[in-house]
Each structure stands twice: as C-alpha cells, then as structure tokens.
Write a protein that holds these residues in place. Structure first.
Motif, short mmCIF file in Angstrom:
data_model
loop_
_atom_site.label_atom_id
_atom_site.label_comp_id
_atom_site.label_asym_id
_atom_site.label_seq_id
_atom_site.Cartn_x
_atom_site.Cartn_y
_atom_site.Cartn_z
N GLN A 162 2.92 6.97 -6.79
CA GLN A 162 1.86 8.17 -7.32
C GLN A 162 2.23 9.39 -6.73
O GLN A 162 1.52 10.37 -6.81
N GLY A 163 3.37 9.43 -6.11
CA GLY A 163 3.68 10.87 -5.39
C GLY A 163 3.24 11.28 -3.97
O GLY A 163 3.22 12.53 -3.71
N GLY A 164 2.25 10.43 -3.37
CA GLY A 164 1.72 10.81 -2.27
C GLY A 164 2.44 10.51 -1.00
O GLY A 164 3.44 9.85 -1.10
N GLN A 165 1.88 10.79 0.27
CA GLN A 165 2.50 10.38 1.57
C GLN A 165 2.53 8.80 1.75
O GLN A 165 1.74 8.26 1.29
N HIS A 166 3.65 8.54 2.21
CA HIS A 166 4.07 7.05 2.39
C HIS A 166 4.63 6.79 3.71
O HIS A 166 5.44 7.69 3.98
N GLN A 167 4.62 5.69 4.12
CA GLN A 167 5.46 5.30 5.52
C GLN A 167 6.49 4.32 4.85
O GLN A 167 6.12 3.32 3.97
N PHE A 168 7.73 4.50 5.26
CA PHE A 168 8.80 3.37 4.91
C PHE A 168 9.73 3.31 6.22
O PHE A 168 9.81 4.02 7.24
N PHE A 169 10.48 2.24 5.90
CA PHE A 169 11.70 1.75 6.78
C PHE A 169 12.99 2.16 5.90
O PHE A 169 13.09 1.70 4.78
N GLY A 170 13.98 2.80 6.60
CA GLY A 170 15.18 3.13 5.84
C GLY A 170 15.29 4.63 5.75
O GLY A 170 15.27 5.34 6.84
N GLY A 171 15.84 5.08 4.60
CA GLY A 171 16.11 6.41 4.52
C GLY A 171 17.50 6.67 3.77
O GLY A 171 17.78 5.72 2.73
N GLU A 172 18.00 7.63 3.87
CA GLU A 172 19.09 8.07 3.27
C GLU A 172 20.38 7.17 3.74
O GLU A 172 20.68 7.01 4.94
N GLY B 126 0.58 -1.11 0.27
CA GLY B 126 -0.11 0.05 -0.02
C GLY B 126 0.76 1.50 -0.05
O GLY B 126 0.42 2.12 -0.67
N ASN B 127 1.98 1.15 0.72
CA ASN B 127 2.67 2.23 0.86
C ASN B 127 3.66 2.73 -0.38
O ASN B 127 3.86 3.79 -0.77
N PHE B 128 3.86 1.46 -1.12
CA PHE B 128 4.74 1.60 -2.14
C PHE B 128 3.80 2.34 -3.38
O PHE B 128 4.32 2.96 -4.08
#
Length: 87
Positions: A40-50, A33-35
C-alpha cells in the motif's frame, strides 16, 4: 510500484531464505502485516535491503507467515529472481 513477490507461507524461526538475482536489486523479507503496508506504499519494517551480489541469504527471525518482495527501487528495468527456503 513494480515488484516481484513470493509468498513463502509459514516458516519456522531460523529458516534461511536464499534469493538469487540476475543483477542488483532491493530484497525485503517481511511478515504478513509489513508486506501489506509495503504493497500500500506505507511504512514497513523488513530484513534485507539492497543486494549487490547474489545470492543473498536472510535468516527468518521468528516463526510466522513470511513474504519476499524484490524491486529496483524505482529504477527502470526488469529483474529475474529465484527464491529457495532452507529449513
């Protein structure tokens, strides 16, 4: 937005996703769902980062269908990456 994508399929909680990069990039581990929202350029939650060093290892928090997206955060350039999953 340009990004590399790996569909990891179903992973069990506790699996480790290892991403190897040829230089710094944003690494995002997301459920399906977050992918979709990310694409689509929307808000999303994820694990990780830079990720400034390689490899980066991320633990899957819950069983389900997972994706990894790797991008340069709008910066110009290309990146090479490898993704492995450890149970």
């Amino acid at each position: 937005m340009n990004f590399l994508h790996n569909d990891l399929g179903f992973l069990n909680s506790g699996a480790v996703v290892e991403v190897s990069l040829d230089h710094a990039a944003n690494v995002r581990l997301m459920d399906a769902g977050n992918f979709q929202s990310y694409r689509q350029g929307g808000q999303h939650q994820f694990f990780g980062g830079e990720a400034r060093r390689s490899p980066i290892r991320l633990r899957v928090p819950q069983s389900g269908h997972w994706h990894v997206a790797i991008d340069l955060g709008g910066r110009a350039g290309t990146i090479r990456a490898g993704v492995r999953v450890f149970s």
